[in-house]
Design an enzyme around this catalytic site. Sequence first.
Site, PDB file in Angstrom:
ATOM      1  N   GLU A  14      -1.595   5.890   0.264  1.00 45.05           N
ATOM      2  CA  GLU A  14      -1.888   5.776  -1.165  1.00 45.05           C
ATOM      3  C   GLU A  14      -1.165   6.830  -2.004  1.00 45.05           C
ATOM      4  O   GLU A  14      -1.528   7.046  -3.158  1.00 45.05           O
ATOM      5  CB  GLU A  14      -3.398   5.868  -1.385  1.00 45.05           C
ATOM      6  CG  GLU A  14      -4.173   4.719  -0.773  1.00 45.05           C
ATOM      7  CD  GLU A  14      -5.641   4.779  -1.126  1.00 45.05           C
ATOM      8  OE1 GLU A  14      -6.013   4.287  -2.202  1.00 45.05           O
ATOM      9  OE2 GLU A  14      -6.406   5.346  -0.322  1.00 45.05           O
ATOM     10  N   SER A 154      -7.057   1.289  -0.778  1.00 43.20           N
ATOM     11  CA  SER A 154      -6.125   0.326  -1.360  1.00 43.20           C
ATOM     12  C   SER A 154      -5.875  -0.874  -0.460  1.00 43.20           C
ATOM     13  O   SER A 154      -4.830  -1.518  -0.528  1.00 43.20           O
ATOM     14  CB  SER A 154      -4.781   0.998  -1.692  1.00 43.20           C
ATOM     15  OG  SER A 154      -4.929   1.890  -2.769  1.00 43.20           O
ATOM     16  N   ASN A 279     -15.812   3.670  -3.302  1.00 46.49           N
ATOM     17  CA  ASN A 279     -14.659   4.531  -3.549  1.00 46.49           C
ATOM     18  C   ASN A 279     -15.096   5.708  -4.403  1.00 46.49           C
ATOM     19  O   ASN A 279     -15.497   5.530  -5.558  1.00 46.49           O
ATOM     20  CB  ASN A 279     -13.551   3.766  -4.280  1.00 46.49           C
ATOM     21  CG  ASN A 279     -12.872   2.745  -3.387  1.00 46.49           C
ATOM     22  OD1 ASN A 279     -11.837   3.011  -2.792  1.00 46.49           O
ATOM     23  ND2 ASN A 279     -13.471   1.562  -3.287  1.00 46.49           N
ATOM     24  N   SER A 288      -6.578   0.653 -14.432  1.00 53.11           N
ATOM     25  CA  SER A 288      -7.338   0.495 -13.195  1.00 53.11           C
ATOM     26  C   SER A 288      -8.712  -0.095 -13.478  1.00 53.11           C
ATOM     27  O   SER A 288      -9.190  -0.116 -14.616  1.00 53.11           O
ATOM     28  CB  SER A 288      -7.482   1.842 -12.485  1.00 53.11           C
ATOM     29  OG  SER A 288      -6.224   2.391 -12.147  1.00 53.11           O
TER      30      SER A 288
END
EC number: 6.3.2.4
Length: 333
Positions: A14, A154, A279, A288
């Site tokens: 990531e 991800s 997360n 996002s």
Amino acid sequence: MTHVLVIGGGQNAEHEVSLATAAAVTGALRCRGFEATNLTIGRDGRWRHGEALGLTAAASLAAALPLLERADVVFPAVHGPLGEDGALAALCALAGKPVAGSDLRAGAVGMDKWMTKLVAEAVGIPVAPGRLVRAGDDIEFGTAVVVKPVSAGSSYGVSLARDAGQLAEAVRLAARYDDRVLVEHVVEGREIDVAVLRDADRGCWAAPPLEIHPGGDFFDTATKYDGTADFTVPADLTGPDLAVLTRAALTMFEALGCAGVARVDFFLTSDGPVLNEVNTMPGMTAESQVPRMFAAAGVPYEELVARMVHAATVPAALPVLGARQGSARRLAR
């Protein structure tokens, strides 16, 4: 003026996503009048402030410590292992620096999908039936399964397997990211994310949920970043569904001891929500998912980032040995 040290990059898949988060956060902080300094952890482990600060990871970390010392708050924007998993929070705890995000324990447990499932079950939140395996294990499942690394983000290393051949290949792929692999039954339901924020008064609240329309079998790495997935914010939910999803997200946030923001991902089935994962340092560009949800709640991106900084605290330390012994003596009496 509050000085915020934003740390991005990292030594995992990531890395590029984290760089985007760090750049966006830095820009938002400067727009809000903060002094923001960037540090980047390279894929090779060396810390950089424009250029590498040393020839080795250890030497560069030592050279970065004066920047850490001068900061009032640290914003750890490293997603995935050696960042989101509590590694940076632990460094800040040792240095006594407030962190805009979760502490070591919340990050470590939230990053571990198997441990997160155990916590969810303990607080009464349903999870997909699954099994923890390693590459080379003899695995048999009589249904389609999702295979994923235990600690990765991800959706790297995540794939869908419908037969034995696909399952063996899926486990090999996941094992490239973690030697522990989670194999779960496929859950049929709508993909709903809930973002939770802990404010400076220590209260936490959830933004309007977001629904993912992946446009394929599931929301994998490619669809996360190639623009093919669609999002609905707020998600079209009935009152009871909204209430149960919000309650489950807040319950997980508190059970893990999260701070800052966290994104709690669910499948909404005919029997109610099933937890997918949590997360503790989700993607944080303005585009996002988490900032989109808070924007729907009337909190624009720059304000969201500022509120995370204002709520920053020094990561919690474990009780000192003497205090535990004292408690034990009192109980013994």
